[in-house]
Scaffold this active site. Sequence first.
Site, mmCIF file in Angstrom:
data_model
loop_
_atom_site.group_PDB
_atom_site.id
_atom_site.type_symbol
_atom_site.label_atom_id
_atom_site.label_comp_id
_atom_site.label_asym_id
_atom_site.label_seq_id
_atom_site.Cartn_x
_atom_site.Cartn_y
_atom_site.Cartn_z
ATOM 1 N N THR A 239 0.821 -1.214 0.000
ATOM 2 C CA THR A 239 0.000 0.000 0.000
ATOM 3 C C THR A 239 0.849 1.256 0.000
ATOM 4 O O THR A 239 0.427 2.298 -0.509
ATOM 5 C CB THR A 239 -0.934 -0.022 1.227
ATOM 6 O OG1 THR A 239 -1.818 -1.124 1.066
ATOM 7 C CG2 THR A 239 -1.747 1.236 1.362
ATOM 8 N N ASP B 213 -0.098 -6.410 5.005
ATOM 9 C CA ASP B 213 -0.892 -7.611 5.310
ATOM 10 C C ASP B 213 -0.041 -8.769 5.824
ATOM 11 O O ASP B 213 -0.475 -9.503 6.716
ATOM 12 C CB ASP B 213 -1.670 -8.069 4.073
ATOM 13 C CG ASP B 213 -2.896 -7.200 3.811
ATOM 14 O OD1 ASP B 213 -3.274 -6.433 4.716
ATOM 15 O OD2 ASP B 213 -3.462 -7.285 2.708
HETATM 16 N N1 ASP Z 1 -2.789 -5.595 0.692
HETATM 17 C C1 ASP Z 1 -1.748 -4.620 0.938
HETATM 18 C C2 ASP Z 1 -0.421 -5.354 1.012
HETATM 19 O O1 ASP Z 1 -0.243 -6.073 1.945
HETATM 20 C C3 ASP Z 1 -2.041 -3.942 2.214
HETATM 21 C C4 ASP Z 1 -1.008 -2.967 2.673
HETATM 22 O O2 ASP Z 1 0.112 -2.880 2.228
HETATM 23 O O3 ASP Z 1 -1.360 -2.237 3.617
HETATM 24 O O4 ASP Z 1 0.406 -5.195 0.142
#
Ligand code: ASP
Length: 325
Positions: free
Chosen positions: A16, A96
């Site tokens: 993210t 994640d």
């Molecule tokens: N789904 C994303 C990831 O883990 C969530 C994030 O980075 O906050 O890459």
Amino acid sequence: MTRRIPAVRILATGGTIAGAAPSPRDTSGYQAGALPVDALLAALPPMDDVRVDARQLFSLDSKDALPGFWQALAREAALALTDPAVDGVVLTHGTDTMEETAWFLHLTLAPAKPLVITGAMRPATATSADGPMNLLQAVQVAACPHAARQGVIAVLNGQIHHARHLRKAHTHRVDAFDSGEAGPVGFVQDGYAGWLSPPRRTTPRFAPETPLAPVDILFDYPGISAAMVDAALRGGARGLVWAGYGNGSVSGRIEPLLREAHGRGLAIVRASRTGAGRVGVPDPGGFPQAAGLDPYKARIALMLALGAGTPPAALQALFDTLSYE
Ligand code: ASP
């Protein structure tokens, strides 16, 4: 004599922190890992007290990270750490599965220099994105020589967490990470890294190239289907972490199935689904206990232990030791 300016290498993997959404209002509808690391660097203020260079290794949503990714990243991080021109390394990563990656790196690397992992809860395009400050603070901590004495650490939301205790504990807030009962090992404020915890071990428990044995996690719940244990066996698992009730208890209906699966060669470790505390009740049946490790960390330890050929009788001592890292 002129002071040498510390050099920090950023290894970008996506997440993210490199996420992009159609509107600055979007904090959940975005694509993770969409932006190159240069775009992340462009959002940082000028820095005259640290030199930064960056490499794009992956552009991954960390929900899709597989165990092979941990191994590839460990190799790249080890290479960067041995580069004499590098004083500290920062990994940008999705939130994640950050706790899994950090724990794997902790178990397989002995960083003699700072190794810091960071990410963000809001995409880079969001109003008040948290990524730029997290990255800036991660770089500042990686430039601090004291950070090397902590092993693998994460810098998020002004706090420094050790890989042993790091966990994502909220779905969307920018203070999503904590270290449970252990608490953070430090904080960072305006470039100052403060330490709340004494130095830790920096000896790797396993070689980074250790083959990773397939290990599943099953959570107990009232009415759990007996088919779950069988599914793990048929899926090729060599190990199973049982995230049991409370102090690692197993549903009475399931316990004989676990014993039987154990008899067929499945390594079983009892952990707890509660999210805190130690599993410490002596098990007459002889399943090792994860001690203080949560099911996710216990799984990675078991993957490495089985891959390294650790004898079953040595597993309990390993979990006890890793608990206190
Ligand atoms: N789904 C994303 C990831 O883990 C969530 C994030 O980075 O906050 O890459």
